[in-house]
Write a protein that holds these residues in place. Structure first.
Motif, PDB file in Angstrom:
ATOM      1  N   PHE A   1      -2.256   0.233  -7.239  1.00 44.25           N
ATOM      2  CA  PHE A   1      -1.743  -1.204  -6.540  1.00 44.25           C
ATOM      3  C   PHE A   1      -1.239  -2.078  -7.427  1.00 44.25           C
ATOM      4  O   PHE A   1      -0.658  -2.861  -6.991  1.00 44.25           O
ATOM      5  CB  PHE A   1      -2.870  -1.866  -5.756  1.00 44.25           C
ATOM      6  N   PHE A   2      -1.623  -2.346  -8.531  1.00 48.26           N
ATOM      7  CA  PHE A   2      -0.976  -3.158  -9.460  1.00 48.26           C
ATOM      8  C   PHE A   2       0.544  -2.623  -9.720  1.00 48.26           C
ATOM      9  O   PHE A   2       1.491  -3.319  -9.954  1.00 48.26           O
ATOM     10  CB  PHE A   2      -1.819  -3.140 -10.806  1.00 48.26           C
ATOM     11  N   TYR A   3       0.755  -1.357 -10.075  1.00 48.89           N
ATOM     12  CA  TYR A   3       2.090  -0.860 -10.189  1.00 48.89           C
ATOM     13  C   TYR A   3       2.641  -1.120  -9.048  1.00 48.89           C
ATOM     14  O   TYR A   3       3.933  -1.540  -8.858  1.00 48.89           O
ATOM     15  CB  TYR A   3       2.127   0.662 -10.654  1.00 48.89           C
TER      16      TYR A   3
ATOM     17  N   LYS B   1      -7.100   3.697  -7.701  1.00 50.84           N
ATOM     18  CA  LYS B   1      -6.410   2.944  -6.841  1.00 50.84           C
ATOM     19  C   LYS B   1      -5.962   1.659  -7.273  1.00 50.84           C
ATOM     20  O   LYS B   1      -4.887   1.148  -6.884  1.00 50.84           O
ATOM     21  CB  LYS B   1      -7.454   2.739  -5.727  1.00 50.84           C
ATOM     22  N   ALA B   2      -6.867   0.826  -8.300  1.00 48.07           N
ATOM     23  CA  ALA B   2      -6.458  -0.383  -8.867  1.00 48.07           C
ATOM     24  C   ALA B   2      -5.135  -0.310  -9.472  1.00 48.07           C
ATOM     25  O   ALA B   2      -4.345  -1.274  -9.489  1.00 48.07           O
ATOM     26  CB  ALA B   2      -7.553  -0.917  -9.720  1.00 48.07           C
TER      27      ALA B   2
ATOM     28  N   TYR C   1      -5.670   8.803  -4.333  1.00 46.03           N
ATOM     29  CA  TYR C   1      -6.223   8.198  -5.343  1.00 46.03           C
ATOM     30  C   TYR C   1      -7.318   9.030  -6.163  1.00 46.03           C
ATOM     31  O   TYR C   1      -8.145   9.652  -5.430  1.00 46.03           O
ATOM     32  CB  TYR C   1      -6.761   6.815  -5.120  1.00 46.03           C
ATOM     33  N   GLN C   2      -7.531   8.664  -7.439  1.00 44.71           N
ATOM     34  CA  GLN C   2      -8.680   9.465  -8.328  1.00 44.71           C
ATOM     35  C   GLN C   2      -9.942   8.878  -7.464  1.00 44.71           C
ATOM     36  O   GLN C   2     -10.842   9.832  -7.377  1.00 44.71           O
ATOM     37  CB  GLN C   2      -8.523   8.905  -9.574  1.00 44.71           C
TER      38      GLN C   2
ATOM     39  N   GLY D   1       0.796  -1.238  -0.018  1.00 44.79           N
ATOM     40  CA  GLY D   1      -0.065   0.032   0.097  1.00 44.79           C
ATOM     41  C   GLY D   1       0.947   1.302   0.056  1.00 44.79           C
ATOM     42  O   GLY D   1       0.322   2.029  -0.556  1.00 44.79           O
ATOM     43  N   ASP D   2       2.042   1.179   0.597  1.00 41.13           N
ATOM     44  CA  ASP D   2       2.894   2.345   0.840  1.00 41.13           C
ATOM     45  C   ASP D   2       3.359   2.624  -0.656  1.00 41.13           C
ATOM     46  O   ASP D   2       3.667   3.670  -1.190  1.00 41.13           O
ATOM     47  CB  ASP D   2       4.030   2.097   1.633  1.00 41.13           C
TER      48      ASP D   2
END
Length: 216
Positions: A185-187, A181-182, A109-110, A59-60
């Protein structure tokens, strides 16, 4: 390439989904700034921020790759300070707490922008989609229209006008470049995978970096 080398050299059949996401040694590597060859994390600015942040979760990393963009970058230092000292977490309005709690009170996040538009300014989902498109396409003129609409909507919902403007000031940087956010988090997960491989299989990983970057 790294996974193939690890298979050949160590006899370890490793798949990305099987890489533990809580390896302390991997976070130590990131915190020390040894980020050469890591996805999204090897620029000098990102490296400096990681050494200040001392990441402890995917998450960070997701937050950092989301914030390290034109616009949201103004929030990087606030995120780092709030993670270090939770007493510095602040919410411009109580309705923002459930939206921003996971990111220490910082707009990252957007998705958070869009939920804030719904919960504070009373936007409908079709209206939120207009805002999302304006942010995604970086349409400055449309974002100015959205500012006025956001502030008026928040005031209509009983929010003080100064507070409404301060909330929109949190939203506005995402007109430059905001990740959902998705995507973040994938990146962040891929970045973590590369860091884990470099930490635990440095020879195989760095050999794969040299091979895949050769000629570039």
């Amino acid at each position: 390439t790294a996974l193939d080398f690890i298979r050949e050299n160590r006899g370890v059949n490793l798949e990305p989904a099987g890489i533990p996401l809580d390896d302390a040694a991997t976070f130590d590597l990131l915190s020390s700034g040894r980020t050469v060859g890591l996805f999204q994390l090897e620029s000098s600015g990102m490296t400096r921020y990681l050494t200040e942040l001392k990441p402890t979760s995917v998450g960070d990393l997701a937050a950092m790759v989301s914030l390290y963009r034109p616009g949201p970058m103004a929030n990087v230092e606030s995120y780092i300070e709030a993670k270090r000292d939770k007493s510095k977490v602040r919410y411009v309005h109580p309705k923002l707490e459930p939206i921003l709690e996971e990111t220490y009170g910082v707009m990252v996040y957007q998705d958070q922008v869009l939920v804030a538009a719904r919960d504070l300014a009373g936007f409908s989902w079709p209206e939120i989609d207009v805002m999302r498109k304006a942010m995604g396409k970086k349409i400055a003129s449309e974002l100015r229209v959205q500012r006025e609409k956001f502030i008026d909507g928040a005031i209509s919902n009983g929010i003080d006008s100064d507070v409404a403007r301060r909330v929109y000031d949190l939203v506005e940087p995402f007109g430059g470049y905001g990740f959902n956010k998705a995507h973040a988090f994938f990146y962040g997960t891929v970045a973590y995978w590369t860091a884990s491989l470099k930490t635990n299989y440095p020879v195989e990983y760095m050999a794969s970096v040299f091979i895949t970057c050769s000629g570039d």
